[in-house]
Design an enzyme around this catalytic site. Sequence first.
Site, PDB file in Angstrom:
ATOM      1  CD1 TRP A 101      -2.174  -2.173   1.913  1.00 20.34           C
ATOM      2  CD2 TRP A 101      -2.932  -1.343  -0.032  1.00 20.34           C
ATOM      3  NE1 TRP A 101      -3.163  -2.998   1.454  1.00 20.34           N
ATOM      4  CE2 TRP A 101      -3.646  -2.515   0.273  1.00 20.34           C
ATOM      5  CE3 TRP A 101      -3.239  -0.657  -1.196  1.00 20.34           C
ATOM      6  CZ2 TRP A 101      -4.655  -3.022  -0.556  1.00 20.34           C
ATOM      7  CZ3 TRP A 101      -4.239  -1.150  -2.038  1.00 20.34           C
ATOM      8  CH2 TRP A 101      -4.924  -2.309  -1.715  1.00 20.34           C
ATOM      9  CG  ASP A 171      -3.204   3.796   4.372  1.00 20.01           C
ATOM     10  OD1 ASP A 171      -4.194   3.599   5.102  1.00 20.01           O
ATOM     11  OD2 ASP A 171      -3.006   3.168   3.307  1.00 20.01           O
ATOM     12  CE  LYS A 195      -8.781  -3.085   3.769  1.00 21.87           C
ATOM     13  NZ  LYS A 195      -7.621  -2.371   3.257  1.00 21.87           N
TER      14      LYS A 195
END
Length: 360
Positions: A101, A171, A195
């Site tokens: 990511w 993030d 998530k």
Amino acid sequence: MSRVYNFSAGPAVLPEEVLREAAEEMLDYQGTGMSVMEMSHRSKAYKDIIEEAEADLRDLMGIPDDYEVLFLQGGASQQFAMIPMNLMKNKTADYIVTGQWAKKASEEAGKYGRVNIIASSADKTFSYIPDCSDLPVSEDADYVYICENNTIYGTKYKELPNTKGKILVADVSSCFLSEPVDVTKYGVIYGGVQKNIGPAGTVIVIIRRDLITEDVLPGTPTMLKYKTHADAGSLYNTPPAYGIYICGKVFKWLKKQGGLAAMKEKNEKKAKILYDYLDQSRMFRGTVEAKDRSLMNVPFVTGDEDLDAKFVKEAKAAGFENLKGHRTVGGMRASIYNAMPAEGVEALVAFMKKFEEENL
Ligand SMILES: *Cc1c(COP(=O)(O)O)cnc(C)c1O
């Protein structure tokens, strides 16, 4: 009705209590005679929902007044572009690459300016977090970027990097609201909610107000300017209305659990059950350096691909869903987010013990 133990990395398990409440309110939200899905986002009922969600989130995280809370769309991945478009005044940014990511985010930012990878753990398949106490932070960097919890590899920063005065952008998709956080250490904290908080489609951005300006890269679309959404209280256009409503319910659930300090304690206990087992197992082992282990995502392997596949298959048959590791890593991964009950982890460990006895 029977519910499985869902170890998916995302979209992921939500608190059953929240799902039941949403089901009860599905046809008639608090006497409005309609579902939240059918409601004008400009209505009084919806205004209360979004304002209460923001207030509860501020409360949970202790978000200071000089930070804006935005509820946006586009997934976490859209922030990979929005961040450089809004923050790259010098067209330079430093990225620490600790997984897929962060790598994707750095590549996207590269379209808008100069990206310096100031640290990386790619050399050991992202199985650790590099020492970030004295990195070569660029003189003219507009920000330093991290992915705080690496969903795929199962690592987490236990200490934030020393950014040498530069703005920290993080993030936090897969560790959002899993433990207390000092918001003042960041310029931007953001995450996709699928998530650890709510349904896919909503992204929460917590951003220091002085970083929200008209001074964005030329050509930045209206919808991708933080200012557009900040000026309109996240209601510039139709927001991800139903998603925000569920997030709001999860915030209330978290408050009822005792807030983020209590969640941290629960998450540590839960993760310990699994890590302790992995550390003494003769069949399974964790893939990550112990000091950098995530409380949320726990990858593990047997060392034998066929045996891994057998385990995933038998676990599924026994009611443990989504244990297959990410396609780039293989093996297994148990995501044990806030809403995964301790009993789920205990049951998984009992199942693993049995599998180990039968197959060793
Ligand atoms: C899942 C994930 C993403 C991507 O999220 P999308 O909402 O699908 O764009 C980004 N970062 C992290 C840490 C993630 O876990």
